[in-house]
Design a protein around this motif. Structure first.
Motif: not given
Ligand SMILES: Nc1nc2c(c(=O)[nH]1)N[C@H]1C(S)=C(S)[C@@H](COP(=O)(O)OP(=O)(O)OC[C@H]3O[C@@H](n4cnc5c(N)ncnc54)[C@H](O)[C@@H]3O)O[C@H]1N2
Ligand code: MOO
Length: 410
Positions: A84-88, A104-113
Motif C-alpha cells: 500500500f502507499a505509505g506502508a512498509d 502510489g506504493a513505493a517499490l523495492p529497487g528490483n521491481a520490474g513490472l
C-alpha cells in the motif's frame, strides 16, 4: 521628449524612461506557503528532493521483480500480499512470486513490472504471466517527475496556485518573497465627496481612490494610506509630507494639469534637494498630462511619485500604461508586461489626424468592437470594455483587419 518624436514614439520613450527609474525593491521576507499567494519570489528555488524519491507504482495491480521477468513466460506466481502507499516496503521482491500493489506504493529497487488489475489474469490466487505483451512497466522511476537540485522556480516569479502546489510537493513550507511595494494614494479637489454621503451642490463622488485601491491590491501592493487633499498647496503638502517616510511610491490622481489650483507639480518640485521631477503633456487621449518625481528620504531609500490626471478614465488608462508596468518593475516581477492579444475588427474606426488614441474595446462573437465615445470621464465605458487598443494618428482601422489589443485582467 515631445516635438521631435511622433505621438507613439513619444509615449514609448516616456514609458521606457519611467520604467528605467523603477528598480526592484531589494528587501525580502520569508512567508509560509499559505501567505505566498500573489507574492514575488525573492530567490530561485531548487528541489531539495527527487520525486518520486523511490520507485513507485503508477497503477493498482500486481508487481513482479526484474528476476521474474528474466525467468521468462509463462509463469504462475503466488501473490504474497499487498503493498500500500505509505506502508512498509519489502527490501526486495522475490524472483518467483508477485505482490498486489496500489497506486502510489513505493517499490523495492528490483521491481520490474506492474500489471494493472484490468490486465492481470488470476487463477486460484495465482498470477498468470503467460504472454510477453507488457509494453509499459507502470513503474515511476526515482526522479522521473523531478530530480534533486532541479530548478523549480526562478527569482521574480509571481507565486500562484500552480507554483504553491509545486513547492508543497517538494516539502517546502515557506519561501523568501520580496517585500510588497508600499503605496500612498493621494486624490484631491475641493469638489470630492465620499460615496455614501449626500452630495452638496458642485460636489462629485471620488471614484479614483476606489478603483485605484482595487488595482493596487490586485497588483500585490500594500496601500499604506488614502489621502484626500484640499485644493491649496500648503494643506496639500502638510497632509502628504508626514506620510512620505513610510512609502515607496505615491500615486496621485488629479491636479496635474494647468489649472490655477493644479498644485501637484509644485509639490513634486519640493521634495528635497536631490529630488528630480518631470512633467509631460502627451499628444494622446485619454491620459494626456503626467508627472513623475523621484527622491531619497533620510535613510537613502529611493521614493517615487507618479502623478496621473484627474479625469477618471484618463487616470485609469494612465495607470494601465505607466503605473502598472512601473509597479511590476518595482515589485521585482520577472514577467511584468501585459501580453497583447489579436482579434479582427468588426467595424471601421477613424483615427485622429494628430493624436494617439487609446480606445476601449469589447470582444464580441463577430470580433473586436470599439466603444466609440472615447470619453475621459465616462467610467461606464470601462465596465463595457474587455481591453483597449492603440490608434496612432491617421491609422484608421478597417472591418476585418487584425489588430493588437490589451485585455483587462478580469
Ligand atoms: N487648459 C487645459 N485644460 C486641460 C487640459 C489641457 O491640456 N489644457 N488637459 C485636460 C485633460 S486631458 C485632463 S485629463 C485634465 C486633467 O486635469 P487634472 O489632472 O488637473 O485633474 P483635475 O483638474 O483635478 O480633475 C479633472 C476632472 O476629473 C475630476 N476628478 C478629479 N479627481 C477625481 C476623483 N478622485 N474621482 C472622480 N473624479 C475626479 C474632476 O472633478 C475634474 O472634472 O485636465 C484637462 N484640462
Ligand atoms: O487625458 Mo485627458 O486625458 O484626455 O481627459
Amino acid at each position: 521628449m515631445s516635438g521631435v518624436l511622433d505621438p507613439l514614439q513619444e509615449f514609448q520613450a516616456i514609458k521606457a524612461w519611467l520604467l528605467a527609474q523603477a528598480k526592484a525593491i531589494n528587501e525580502s521576507e520569508t512567508v509560509c506557503l499559505l501567505d505566498a499567494n500573489a507574492r514575488v519570489l525573492a530567490e530561485a528555488i531548487h528541489s531539495p528532493i527527487s520525486l518520486p524519491a523511490l520507485p513507485t507504482s503508477a497503477m493498482d495491480g500486481y508487481v513482479v521483480s526484474k528476476q521474474c521477468l528474466e525467468n521468462g513466460f509463462p509463469a504462475r506466481l503466488p501473490v504474497l500480499g499487498t503493498l500500500f502507499a505509505g506502508a512498509d516496503i519489502p527490501a526486495s521482491l522475490p524472483q518467483d512470486a508477485a505482490y498486489k500493489v496500489m497506486t502510489g506504493a513505493a517499490l523495492p529497487g528490483n521491481a520490474g513490472l506492474v500489471i494493472p488489475v484490468e490486465e492481470a489474469q488470476l487463477l486460484d490466487d495465482y498470477l498468470l504471466l503467460d504472454t510477453n505483451k507488457f509494453r509499459k512497466s507502470h513503474i515511476k522511476q526515482v526522479g522521473c517527475d523531478l530530480s534533486e537540485g532541479e530548478l523549480l522556480l526562478e527569482k521574480g516569479v509571481v507565486l500562484g496556485a500552480r507554483e504553491i502546489g509545486l513547492l508543497a510537493s517538494c516539502g517546502i513550507a515557506a519561501c523568501p518573497v520580496l517585500r510588497r511595494p508600499k503605496v500612498l494614494i493621494a486624490v484631491g479637489g475641493d469638489e470630492l465627496q465620499s460615496p455614501g454621503v449626500p452630495l452638496q451642490a458642485g460636489q462629485i463622488y471620488d471614484a479614483n481612490s476606489w478603483w485605484l485601491q482595487a488595482e493596487l491590491t490586485e497588483l500585490g501592493c500594500e496601500v499604506v494610506a488614502v489621502l484626500s487633499w484640499q485644493d491649496d498647496l500648503p494643506s496639500m503638502q502638510s497632509s502628504l509630507r508626514p506620510r512620505l517616510e513610510q512609502i515607496d511610491l505615491v500615486i496621485s490622481v488629479g491636479g496635474v494639469s494647468v489649472g490655477d489650483r493644479d498644485f501637484v507639480y509644485d509639490c513634486l518640485q519640493n521634495l528635497g534637494e536631490e529630488a528630480r521631477s518631470c512633467r509631460w503633456r502627451l499628444n494622446m487621449k485619454p491620459a494626456k498630462p503626467l508627472a513623475y518625481a523621484t527622491w531619497k528620504q533620510n535613510a537613502g531609500a529611493v521614493k517615487h511619485w507618479l502623478a496621473l490626471p484627474g479625469n477618471p478614465v484618463a487616470a485609469f488608462m494612465s495607470f494601465q500604461l505607466f503605473a502598472e508596468p512601473f509597479i511590476q518593475s518595482l515589485s521585482g516581477k520577472k514577467s511584468g508586461s501585459k501580453k497583447s492579444c489579436l482579434a479582427q475588427m468588426v467595424q471601421n474606426v477613424k483615427a485622429d489626424p494628430h493624436k494617439l488614441l487609446w480606445m476601449q474595446v469589447r470582444e464580441t462573437q463577430e470580433g473586436l468592437e470599439v466603444i466609440r465615445q472615447n470619453s475621459s470621464s465616462r467610467l461606464l465605458d470601462l465596465t463595457l470594455a474587455d481591453g483597449y487598443l492603440c490608434m496612432p494618428p491617421n491609422c484608421d482601422l478597417e472591418a476585418g483587419q487584425t489588430v493588437e489589443y490589451w485585455r483587462y485582467r478580469r
